[in-house]
Design a protein around this motif. Structure first.
Motif, PDB file in Angstrom:
ATOM      1  N   UNK A  71       0.828  -1.208   0.000  1.00 39.76           N
ATOM      2  CA  UNK A  71       0.000   0.000   0.000  1.00 39.76           C
ATOM      3  C   UNK A  71       0.859   1.253   0.000  1.00 39.76           C
ATOM      4  N   UNK A  72       1.964   1.202   0.728  1.00 45.30           N
ATOM      5  CA  UNK A  72       2.904   2.331   0.758  1.00 45.30           C
ATOM      6  C   UNK A  72       3.453   2.590  -0.641  1.00 45.30           C
ATOM      7  N   UNK A  73       3.882   1.526  -1.300  1.00 46.65           N
ATOM      8  CA  UNK A  73       4.475   1.655  -2.629  1.00 46.65           C
ATOM      9  C   UNK A  73       3.448   2.127  -3.656  1.00 46.65           C
ATOM     10  N   UNK A 111       8.049  -4.339  -6.689  1.00 47.51           N
ATOM     11  CA  UNK A 111       7.354  -3.252  -7.392  1.00 47.51           C
ATOM     12  C   UNK A 111       8.204  -1.989  -7.418  1.00 47.51           C
ATOM     13  N   UNK A 112       8.910  -1.721  -6.342  1.00 44.15           N
ATOM     14  CA  UNK A 112       9.797  -0.553  -6.309  1.00 44.15           C
ATOM     15  C   UNK A 112      10.967  -0.714  -7.274  1.00 44.15           C
ATOM     16  N   UNK A 123      13.511   2.241  -1.436  1.00 44.69           N
ATOM     17  CA  UNK A 123      12.947   1.499  -0.309  1.00 44.69           C
ATOM     18  C   UNK A 123      13.767   1.781   0.937  1.00 44.69           C
ATOM     19  N   UNK A 124      13.119   2.303   1.957  1.00 48.87           N
ATOM     20  CA  UNK A 124      13.772   2.541   3.245  1.00 48.87           C
ATOM     21  C   UNK A 124      13.138   1.550   4.229  1.00 48.87           C
ATOM     22  N   UNK A 125      13.716   0.376   4.281  1.00 46.41           N
ATOM     23  CA  UNK A 125      13.131  -0.721   5.048  1.00 46.41           C
ATOM     24  C   UNK A 125      13.829  -0.913   6.389  1.00 46.41           C
ATOM     25  N   UNK A 126      13.097  -1.535   7.305  1.00 48.01           N
ATOM     26  CA  UNK A 126      13.655  -1.915   8.607  1.00 48.01           C
ATOM     27  C   UNK A 126      13.169  -3.326   8.930  1.00 48.01           C
TER      28      UNK A 126
END
Length: 226
Positions: A71-73, A111-112, A123-126
Motif C-alpha cells: 500500500x505504501x508503494x 514493485x519498487x 525502499x527505506x526498510x527496517x
C-alpha cells in the motif's frame, strides 16, 4: 466558443498555480517520504525536516496510506503520477516500511525495483521494524529478533528500546529530538548492521533509515540532490 474559453482559463490558472508552487520552493530537490505508520515514522521525519530547516514545499512527509508495504508503494506511485500530470513531479520518493510479518513485503520491494522512472523510488526498510533504527542509537546489536510468548519480533525490539527509553510509545512526537545527540552513532551502527547482514546471511535485524537521514542532511549541498 464558451467551452474553449473555460478550458484556456483553467489551463492558465493551473500554470499560474504551478508557477507559484515552484517559486515557493528552495533550490533543491522536491522529495516525498511515504511512511507505513501514521504517527511514529511521519513524526520522526517531520522532526528531522524541521531540525534541518528544510522547506516544507520541498520535502513532504505522509502516512496517509494503509500500513501494508504494498500500500505504501502503490500510494507513492500514484502520488508521483499525479504530480507528473500536473507538470511538477517529485525528483525522489522514499517508501518507509517494515518487514515485520507483512506478507506483501517481497511484493513491495519488487514493485519498487520495477518502478519508473528509474532511480526515483527508494525502499527505506527496517527488519523487523522502525524501532530497530531507534535502538541503534544506544549500541550495536545484530542478535535476531524472533517472535515468542505471544509477542512479535517487533514487540521484542520495542522491549529492548524501552530499556533505554522507558516511556517510549509508538507515535511519540519528540523521539528525534530525544536521540539527536546519538544520531551519528546510530548511522555508523546501521551501516555496520548491513555489512553484518551479508556475513550472517540474514536481514534480521537491519535498517536503511540512515540512508534517508543522510540524504536529507545533504540535500542542500547541491541544486539537485540526485
Amino acid at each position: 466558443m464558451g467551452t474553449d474559453n473555460i478550458f484556456h482559463k483553467r489551463k492558465a490558472k493551473n500554470a499560474s498555480e504551478l508557477s507559484r508552487k515552484k517559486a515557493s520552493r528552495a533550490p533543491y530537490a522536491k522529495v516525498l517520504i511515504v511512511c507505513e505508520g501514521k504517527k511514529t515514522e511521519p513524526n520522526y521525519f517531520n522532526e528531522l525536516k524541521d531540525y534541518l530547516a528544510l522547506n516544507s514545499a520541498n520535502v513532504k512527509v505522509t502516512g496517509d496510506c494503509d500500513s501494508s508495504p504494498i500500500s505504501v508503494v502503490e500510494y507513492a506511485i500514484q502520488r508521483y503520477s499525479k504530480e507528473s500530470i500536473l507538470g511538477d513531479p517529485f525528483e525522489k520518493i522514499f517508501c518507509v516500511f517494515d518487514k515485520d510479518t507483512h506478507s506483501t513485503y517481497p511484493q513491495a520491494l519488487e514493485k519498487l525495483q520495477n518502478a519508473n522512472p528509474k532511480n526515483t523510488f527508494c525502499a527505506i526498510t527496517s527488519v523487523p521494524c522502525f524501532e530497530y533504527w531507534l535502538l541503534l542509537h544506544f549500541g550495536h546489536t545484530t542478535a535476531p529478533f524472533q517472535s515468542s510468548d505471544q509477542k512479535s519480533a517487533a514487540d521484542r525490539v520495542i522491549d529492548e528500546l524501552r530499556k533505554h527509553i522507558p516511556n517510549y510509545r509508538k507515535g511519540d512526537n519528540s523521539i528525534f529530538c530525544t536521540l539527536i545527540e546519538r544520531l551519528s552513532q546510530a548511522k555508523t551502527y546501521a551501516e555496520k548492521a548491513l555489512k553484518d547482514e551479508q556475513t550472517n546471511r540474514t536481514d534480521n535485524p537491519s535498517t536503511h533509515v540512515h540512508e534517508l537521514v543522510t540524504y536529507l542532511q545533504n540535500i542542500k549541498n547541491s541544486d539537485k540532490n540526485p
